[in-house]
Design a protein around this motif. Sequence first.
Motif, short mmCIF file in Angstrom:
data_model
loop_
_atom_site.label_atom_id
_atom_site.label_comp_id
_atom_site.label_asym_id
_atom_site.label_seq_id
_atom_site.Cartn_x
_atom_site.Cartn_y
_atom_site.Cartn_z
N CYS A 95 0.84 -1.19 0.00
CA CYS A 95 0.00 0.00 0.00
C CYS A 95 0.88 1.25 0.00
CB CYS A 95 -0.93 0.00 1.21
SG CYS A 95 -0.08 -0.08 2.80
N PRO A 96 0.34 2.41 -0.36
CA PRO A 96 1.14 3.62 -0.37
C PRO A 96 1.36 4.22 1.03
CG PRO A 96 -1.04 4.06 -1.25
CD PRO A 96 -0.96 2.59 -1.02
N ASP A 97 0.46 3.95 1.98
CA ASP A 97 0.56 4.53 3.32
C ASP A 97 0.27 3.46 4.37
OD1 ASP A 97 0.38 5.98 5.68
OD2 ASP A 97 -1.00 7.49 4.89
N PRO A 98 1.29 2.70 4.78
CA PRO A 98 1.05 1.56 5.67
C PRO A 98 0.46 1.94 7.03
CG PRO A 98 3.40 1.77 5.16
CD PRO A 98 2.68 2.80 4.37
N ARG A 99 0.85 3.05 7.59
CA ARG A 99 0.31 3.43 8.90
C ARG A 99 -1.19 3.67 8.84
NH1 ARG A 99 -1.44 7.53 11.62
NH2 ARG A 99 -0.89 9.08 10.08
N SER A 100 -1.64 4.41 7.84
CA SER A 100 -3.08 4.71 7.77
C SER A 100 -3.89 3.45 7.43
CB SER A 100 -3.38 5.84 6.80
OG SER A 100 -3.11 5.46 5.48
N LEU A 101 -3.35 2.56 6.60
CA LEU A 101 -4.09 1.34 6.29
C LEU A 101 -4.14 0.41 7.51
CD1 LEU A 101 -5.74 0.13 4.02
CD2 LEU A 101 -3.69 -1.10 3.29
N ALA A 102 -3.06 0.35 8.28
CA ALA A 102 -3.07 -0.43 9.52
C ALA A 102 -4.12 0.13 10.48
CB ALA A 102 -1.69 -0.41 10.17
N GLU A 103 -4.24 1.44 10.56
CA GLU A 103 -5.25 2.06 11.44
C GLU A 103 -6.67 1.78 10.93
OE1 GLU A 103 -4.99 3.28 14.41
OE2 GLU A 103 -2.81 3.17 14.46
N PHE A 104 -6.86 1.76 9.61
CA PHE A 104 -8.16 1.40 9.05
C PHE A 104 -8.57 0.01 9.54
CE2 PHE A 104 -10.45 -1.04 5.82
CZ PHE A 104 -11.62 -0.30 5.71
N TYR A 105 -7.68 -0.96 9.38
CA TYR A 105 -8.01 -2.33 9.79
C TYR A 105 -8.10 -2.48 11.30
CZ TYR A 105 -8.20 -4.18 5.12
OH TYR A 105 -8.58 -4.43 3.82
N ARG A 106 -7.36 -1.67 12.06
CA ARG A 106 -7.54 -1.68 13.52
C ARG A 106 -8.94 -1.22 13.87
NH1 ARG A 106 -8.01 1.48 17.48
NH2 ARG A 106 -7.50 3.33 16.29
N GLY A 107 -9.44 -0.22 13.13
CA GLY A 107 -10.80 0.23 13.36
C GLY A 107 -11.83 -0.83 13.01
N VAL A 108 -11.53 -1.65 12.03
CA VAL A 108 -12.45 -2.73 11.62
C VAL A 108 -12.36 -3.92 12.57
CG1 VAL A 108 -12.96 -4.41 9.80
CG2 VAL A 108 -12.39 -2.06 9.18
N LEU A 109 -11.14 -4.35 12.91
CA LEU A 109 -10.93 -5.60 13.65
C LEU A 109 -10.57 -5.43 15.12
CD1 LEU A 109 -8.79 -7.44 10.96
CD2 LEU A 109 -11.18 -7.90 11.55
N GLY A 110 -10.14 -4.23 15.52
CA GLY A 110 -9.60 -4.07 16.87
C GLY A 110 -8.14 -4.48 16.87
N GLY A 111 -7.55 -4.55 18.04
CA GLY A 111 -6.16 -5.00 18.15
C GLY A 111 -5.18 -3.87 18.35
N GLU A 112 -3.92 -4.19 18.10
CA GLU A 112 -2.84 -3.24 18.34
C GLU A 112 -1.98 -3.10 17.09
OE1 GLU A 112 1.21 -2.95 21.08
OE2 GLU A 112 -0.20 -4.59 21.42
N VAL A 113 -1.66 -1.86 16.74
CA VAL A 113 -0.77 -1.58 15.61
C VAL A 113 0.63 -1.34 16.15
CG1 VAL A 113 -0.22 0.05 13.76
CG2 VAL A 113 -2.60 -0.63 14.17
#
Length: 123
Positions: A13-31
């Motif tokens: 992806c072009p922006d790994p931090r923001s995509l990780a935060e997107f999926y954290r919002g969907v699934l929960g967990g820790e980035v």
Amino acid sequence: MPVATYGLVALDCPDPRSLAEFYRGVLGGEVRNDYPDWYDLYAPGGARIAFQKAPDHRPPEWPRGDRNSQQEHLDLDVTDIERAQQEVLTLGATPLDLDDRGGERPFRVYADPAGHPFCLCWH
């Protein structure tokens, strides 16, 4: 005897931090960010998804299967499809195929903010 054990799924992806935060919002967990240009999401239940910077990333052209296949997709189980849909849209997902056949199949397809397809599935 298996050759390997499952480790993770990695998404370019072009922006790994923001995509990780997107999926954290969907699934929960820790980035976590342990390496430059690489973020990991440790989701509840033990799953791990990694997000790797790819400056020239081109999202797949879903649902085309010729020149640009979907490359990969995640199936995410939900209990309330309407609530889950509203939440992923609020987080930045784009609807790709919301099953206009009146609930005939048990999934709906979206794109994450980097363009990767994923499905919300219910049974």
